[in-house]
Design a protein around this motif. Structure first.
Motif, PDB file in Angstrom:
ATOM      1  N   GLY A   6      24.654  31.938  34.481  1.00  0.00           N
ATOM      2  CA  GLY A   6      24.086  31.830  35.815  1.00  0.00           C
ATOM      3  C   GLY A   6      23.732  33.176  36.418  1.00  0.00           C
ATOM      4  N   VAL A   7      24.670  34.123  36.327  1.00  0.00           N
ATOM      5  CA  VAL A   7      24.404  35.458  36.853  1.00  0.00           C
ATOM      6  C   VAL A   7      23.272  36.121  36.067  1.00  0.00           C
ATOM      7  CG1 VAL A   7      25.382  37.772  37.178  1.00  0.00           C
ATOM      8  CG2 VAL A   7      26.730  35.755  37.758  1.00  0.00           C
ATOM      9  N   GLY A   8      23.261  35.891  34.767  1.00  0.00           N
ATOM     10  CA  GLY A   8      22.207  36.471  33.945  1.00  0.00           C
ATOM     11  C   GLY A   8      20.829  35.950  34.330  1.00  0.00           C
ATOM     12  N   ALA A   9      20.744  34.641  34.581  1.00  0.00           N
ATOM     13  CA  ALA A   9      19.465  34.051  34.993  1.00  0.00           C
ATOM     14  C   ALA A   9      18.992  34.643  36.309  1.00  0.00           C
ATOM     15  CB  ALA A   9      19.604  32.538  35.111  1.00  0.00           C
ATOM     16  N   GLU A  10      19.918  34.848  37.246  1.00  0.00           N
ATOM     17  CA  GLU A  10      19.537  35.396  38.549  1.00  0.00           C
ATOM     18  C   GLU A  10      19.130  36.869  38.454  1.00  0.00           C
ATOM     19  OE1 GLU A  10      21.215  35.787  43.137  1.00  0.00           O
ATOM     20  OE2 GLU A  10      22.375  34.730  41.612  1.00  0.00           O
ATOM     21  N   ALA A 179      22.588  43.183  47.973  1.00  0.00           N
ATOM     22  CA  ALA A 179      23.441  44.364  47.802  1.00  0.00           C
ATOM     23  C   ALA A 179      24.388  44.210  46.618  1.00  0.00           C
ATOM     24  CB  ALA A 179      24.236  44.616  49.085  1.00  0.00           C
ATOM     25  N   ARG A 180      24.691  42.969  46.261  1.00  0.00           N
ATOM     26  CA  ARG A 180      25.627  42.738  45.145  1.00  0.00           C
ATOM     27  C   ARG A 180      24.913  42.587  43.804  1.00  0.00           C
ATOM     28  NH1 ARG A 180      28.226  39.250  49.030  1.00  0.00           N
ATOM     29  NH2 ARG A 180      27.198  37.444  48.096  1.00  0.00           N
ATOM     30  N   ARG A 181      23.587  42.749  43.791  1.00  0.00           N
ATOM     31  CA  ARG A 181      22.851  42.544  42.543  1.00  0.00           C
ATOM     32  C   ARG A 181      23.298  43.519  41.457  1.00  0.00           C
ATOM     33  NH1 ARG A 181      18.292  42.251  44.463  1.00  0.00           N
ATOM     34  NH2 ARG A 181      17.932  40.013  44.286  1.00  0.00           N
ATOM     35  N   THR A 182      23.548  44.748  41.832  1.00  0.00           N
ATOM     36  CA  THR A 182      23.986  45.752  40.843  1.00  0.00           C
ATOM     37  C   THR A 182      25.327  45.363  40.247  1.00  0.00           C
ATOM     38  OG1 THR A 182      22.809  47.494  42.048  1.00  0.00           O
ATOM     39  CG2 THR A 182      24.506  48.188  40.494  1.00  0.00           C
ATOM     40  N   VAL A 183      26.222  44.874  41.097  1.00  0.00           N
ATOM     41  CA  VAL A 183      27.537  44.438  40.612  1.00  0.00           C
ATOM     42  C   VAL A 183      27.373  43.276  39.634  1.00  0.00           C
ATOM     43  CG1 VAL A 183      29.772  43.489  41.292  1.00  0.00           C
ATOM     44  CG2 VAL A 183      28.646  45.192  42.736  1.00  0.00           C
ATOM     45  N   ALA A 184      26.449  42.354  39.950  1.00  0.00           N
ATOM     46  CA  ALA A 184      26.223  41.210  39.064  1.00  0.00           C
ATOM     47  C   ALA A 184      25.686  41.665  37.713  1.00  0.00           C
ATOM     48  CB  ALA A 184      25.252  40.230  39.723  1.00  0.00           C
ATOM     49  N   ALA A 185      24.748  42.619  37.743  1.00  0.00           N
ATOM     50  CA  ALA A 185      24.197  43.124  36.485  1.00  0.00           C
ATOM     51  C   ALA A 185      25.277  43.790  35.642  1.00  0.00           C
ATOM     52  CB  ALA A 185      23.063  44.098  36.782  1.00  0.00           C
ATOM     53  N   GLU A 186      26.165  44.519  36.294  1.00  0.00           N
ATOM     54  CA  GLU A 186      27.263  45.158  35.562  1.00  0.00           C
ATOM     55  C   GLU A 186      28.210  44.118  34.971  1.00  0.00           C
ATOM     56  OE1 GLU A 186      28.992  47.692  38.459  1.00  0.00           O
ATOM     57  OE2 GLU A 186      27.436  49.247  38.304  1.00  0.00           O
ATOM     58  N   LEU A 187      28.418  43.018  35.718  1.00  0.00           N
ATOM     59  CA  LEU A 187      29.276  41.950  35.201  1.00  0.00           C
ATOM     60  C   LEU A 187      28.687  41.345  33.939  1.00  0.00           C
ATOM     61  CD1 LEU A 187      31.640  39.938  35.492  1.00  0.00           C
ATOM     62  CD2 LEU A 187      30.173  38.557  36.975  1.00  0.00           C
ATOM     63  N   VAL A 188      27.378  41.094  33.941  1.00  0.00           N
ATOM     64  CA  VAL A 188      26.717  40.544  32.759  1.00  0.00           C
ATOM     65  C   VAL A 188      26.872  41.493  31.575  1.00  0.00           C
ATOM     66  CG1 VAL A 188      24.490  39.898  31.771  1.00  0.00           C
ATOM     67  CG2 VAL A 188      25.094  39.151  34.077  1.00  0.00           C
ATOM     68  N   ALA A 189      26.682  42.766  31.814  1.00  0.00           N
ATOM     69  CA  ALA A 189      26.800  43.750  30.728  1.00  0.00           C
ATOM     70  C   ALA A 189      28.227  43.830  30.196  1.00  0.00           C
ATOM     71  CB  ALA A 189      26.336  45.123  31.229  1.00  0.00           C
ATOM     72  N   ASP A 190      29.217  43.779  31.095  1.00  0.00           N
ATOM     73  CA  ASP A 190      30.615  43.865  30.668  1.00  0.00           C
ATOM     74  C   ASP A 190      31.033  42.652  29.838  1.00  0.00           C
ATOM     75  OD1 ASP A 190      30.846  46.272  31.967  1.00  0.00           O
ATOM     76  OD2 ASP A 190      31.791  45.431  33.769  1.00  0.00           O
ATOM     77  N   GLU A 192      29.053  40.856  27.899  1.00  0.00           N
ATOM     78  CA  GLU A 192      28.223  40.697  26.714  1.00  0.00           C
ATOM     79  C   GLU A 192      29.026  40.704  25.420  1.00  0.00           C
ATOM     80  OE1 GLU A 192      24.786  39.864  24.914  1.00  0.00           O
ATOM     81  OE2 GLU A 192      24.558  40.651  26.933  1.00  0.00           O
ATOM     82  N   PRO A 193      29.950  41.664  25.205  1.00  0.00           N
ATOM     83  CA  PRO A 193      30.686  41.679  23.930  1.00  0.00           C
ATOM     84  C   PRO A 193      31.562  40.448  23.719  1.00  0.00           C
ATOM     85  CG  PRO A 193      30.866  43.787  25.070  1.00  0.00           C
ATOM     86  CD  PRO A 193      30.285  42.825  26.048  1.00  0.00           C
ATOM     87  N   GLN A 194      31.978  39.831  24.820  1.00  0.00           N
ATOM     88  CA  GLN A 194      32.888  38.692  24.697  1.00  0.00           C
ATOM     89  C   GLN A 194      32.154  37.365  24.483  1.00  0.00           C
ATOM     90  OE1 GLN A 194      35.574  38.664  28.107  1.00  0.00           O
ATOM     91  NE2 GLN A 194      35.169  40.837  28.441  1.00  0.00           N
ATOM     92  N   MET A 195      30.861  37.340  24.766  1.00  0.00           N
ATOM     93  CA  MET A 195      30.149  36.078  24.783  1.00  0.00           C
ATOM     94  C   MET A 195      29.969  35.456  23.407  1.00  0.00           C
ATOM     95  SD  MET A 195      29.742  34.939  27.687  1.00  0.00           S
ATOM     96  CE  MET A 195      28.661  33.598  27.183  1.00  0.00           C
TER      97      MET A 195
END
Length: 520
Positions: A6-10, A179-190, A192-195
């Motif tokens: 969901g966060v990735g799509a957004e 304002a939280r978009r950067t945090v969301a992008a970082e969450l997606v990146a973090d 990634e290895p676990q997915m």
């Protein structure tokens, strides 16, 4: 996984619409797989299309939810295979993901609080201006829907002020989300290895064994969750409709006419009245006497969570309002908390008042009858008070098991525990015991009506014969010589019926008629 997709799509919606749609499709596929496991639904394969079809056939999905899944699958397939790359379409799929996520949350928790979709804002200098202009209508529409979800009338001087506050709250939510978009992008990146490992583990999961009761409970909540909660404006409109359906004349304070309505019993509900302790949503008048308050709350608010506020209003009349009150030196007796889908009621005339859910608002005639009963017998003004003053049980003609059962039932009712289960062996006289209890409830407690449910029609006929043959204590007259005992049919119920015998099916058709008295 749902969060990651969901966060990735957004986060990709304005920079890579095709990848955003792919992740939106993956969100839908993951949720469908989770629903299959959670409900024990048998699907023909692990394919997205087969799982959605199986869930729909099993009754887990409503048409609206099924359509959202279908859009994610079909449009997501276009993005993968046909290289569909449209920001507007990606935005629509993101909205589908949001609605499915909220629906799943409500199905799990039964939480009915309104949750508005916060539309993402195009990041500056990353999105061509012509795309932003082309999407403006959709973004404005989503902002308006968000404002409607945040609309709170309570505590606002007017509807216009409430709407302005809601629009400001929606704008703040959009700004905070950006304002939280950067945090969301970082969450997606973090994540990634676990997915990869999480996806493999999720795909390997076998459907759990689910009991029929748990499955039906989830499906019931899922179907209820598919209906969007009412906002406050819709709630007020629905409460107006429900009051009108119950026989109340709904009026504004500026156009009040306490003589409107039924010529015998005038029931008037006046909107938005200022009390000494706050502003009540509705004041209730019966025969020109002020008798109650209705507190309206938006859907998702637990009615029992606002008991203190309701009590403050019941005790909070101004000096001028007390002049028209039924009892000038006492609080208003009847209070309701309503959300448009749930209604809770409290009667302060009871020995120990407690808030309890009711099917609908009581009719003015019902409240008028309760007022007369309270005036006629101040020591036992309500059914619950009379249940505490039942005379001793005559034991003649009763077996010991029947005596114990009747006394146990009446003890529970006197202690304000309205639900009882009586277990007796076959042939011990359960029906005779129930007839005895019915007589005492009608004759001594002045109950209005007794509903006797049976599971088969032949038992209904047998029960009617038992009532007809019952000799009442005292003069020995038959039960049916004193009150009407009827079997419920498809044509409805007589107003004069004191005992109604029925299977469950007919009662569902006319269920609201049973609640217009005092329901234990």
């Amino acid at each position: 996984m749902l969060v990651w997709y969901g966060v990735g799509a957004e986060s990709l919606i304005f920079v890579d619409a095709q990848s955003s749609m792919f992740k939106a499709r993956a969100f839908g596929e993951t949720l469908a797989h989770e629903l299959v496991n959670r409900t024990g639904t048998r699907a023909g394969s692990d394919r997205f299309v087969d799982q959605v079809r199986a869930l729909n056939a099993a009754g887990v999905l409503t048409p609206k939810i099924n359509e959202a899944f279908t859009r994610l699958r079909k449009v997501g397939n276009q993005a993968v295979h046909d290289h569909l790359d449209q920001v507007r379409t990606a935005l629509e799929l993101l909205r589908d993901c949001f609605e499915l996520g909220v629906w799943f949350h409500r199905a799990l928790t039964d939480d009915r609080r309104p949750i508005g979709f916060v539309p993402p804002s195009p990041p500056p200098q990353q999105v061509p201006q012509h795309i932003v202009v082309g999407l403006q209508a959709e973004l404005d529409r989503y902002r308006q829907e968000l404002a409607e979800a945040k609309l709170l009338l309570h505590g606002q001087p007017s509807v216009a002020a409430a709407q302005a506050a809601a629009e400001a709250a929606a704008d703040r939510a959009v700004t905070e989300s950006a304002a939280r978009r950067t945090v969301a992008a970082e969450l997606v990146a973090d994540l990634e290895p676990q997915m990869t490992a999480a996806s493999q583990e999720f795909a390997a999961r076998k459907p759990a064994k689910v009991s029929a009761a748990k499955r039906e409970d989830f499906i019931s909540r899922a179907r209820r969750a598919s209906a969007e909660p009412l906002n406050e404006v819709q709630t007020r409109a629905e409460i107006d409709r429900q009051l009108t359906a119950a026989g109340w004349q709904v009026q504004d304070e500026t156009q009040i006419n306490l003589y409107a309505g039924d010529s015998g019993v005038a029931g008037v509900a006046v909107r938005e009245v200022t009390l000494a302790t706050g502003r009540a949503d509705y004041l209730l008048y019966v025969q020109q006497k002020l008798v109650g308050v209705v507190e309206a709350k938006r859907e998702g608010t637990a009615p029992r969570g606002v008991e203190a506020q309701l009590d403050r209003y019941l005790h909070g009349l101004t000096a001028a309002q007390r002049i028209s009150a039924w009892r000038r030196d006492a609080p208003l007796p009847f209070g309701y908390v309503a959300t448009g889908t749930e209604t809770a009621f409290v009667n302060l005339l009871d020995p120990q008042p407690r808030t309890r859910e009711v099917f609908a608002f009581h009719r003015p005639q019902t409240l008028a009858r309760w007022m007369r009963e309270a005036d006629d017998d101040p020591a036992a003004p309500t059914l619950r008070a009379r249940l505490r003053q039942l005379p001793p049980l005559p034991e003649q003609g009763l077996r010991q098991a029947q005596i114990d059962a009747v006394r146990g039932l009446e003890g529970a009712l006197a202690a304000d525990r309205p639900r009882s289960l009586i277990q007796m062996a076959t042939g011990a006289g359960k029906t005779f015991m129930a007839v005895t209890s019915s007589y005492r409830l009608l004759h001594h407690a002045k109950a209005t009506r007794v509903l006797f449910l049976v599971d088969r029609n032949n038992l209904g006929r047998q029960t009617l014969r038992e009532y007809a043959g019952y000799a009442t204590p005292g003069d020995g007259r038959k039960f049916t010589e004193l009150v009407n005992v009827d079997r419920l049919t498809g044509s409805g119920m007589l107003d004069s019926s004191a005992v109604v015998i029925s299977t469950i099916q007919p009662t569902r058709a006319i269920g609201t008629d049973f609640q217009q008295g005092e329901v234990l």
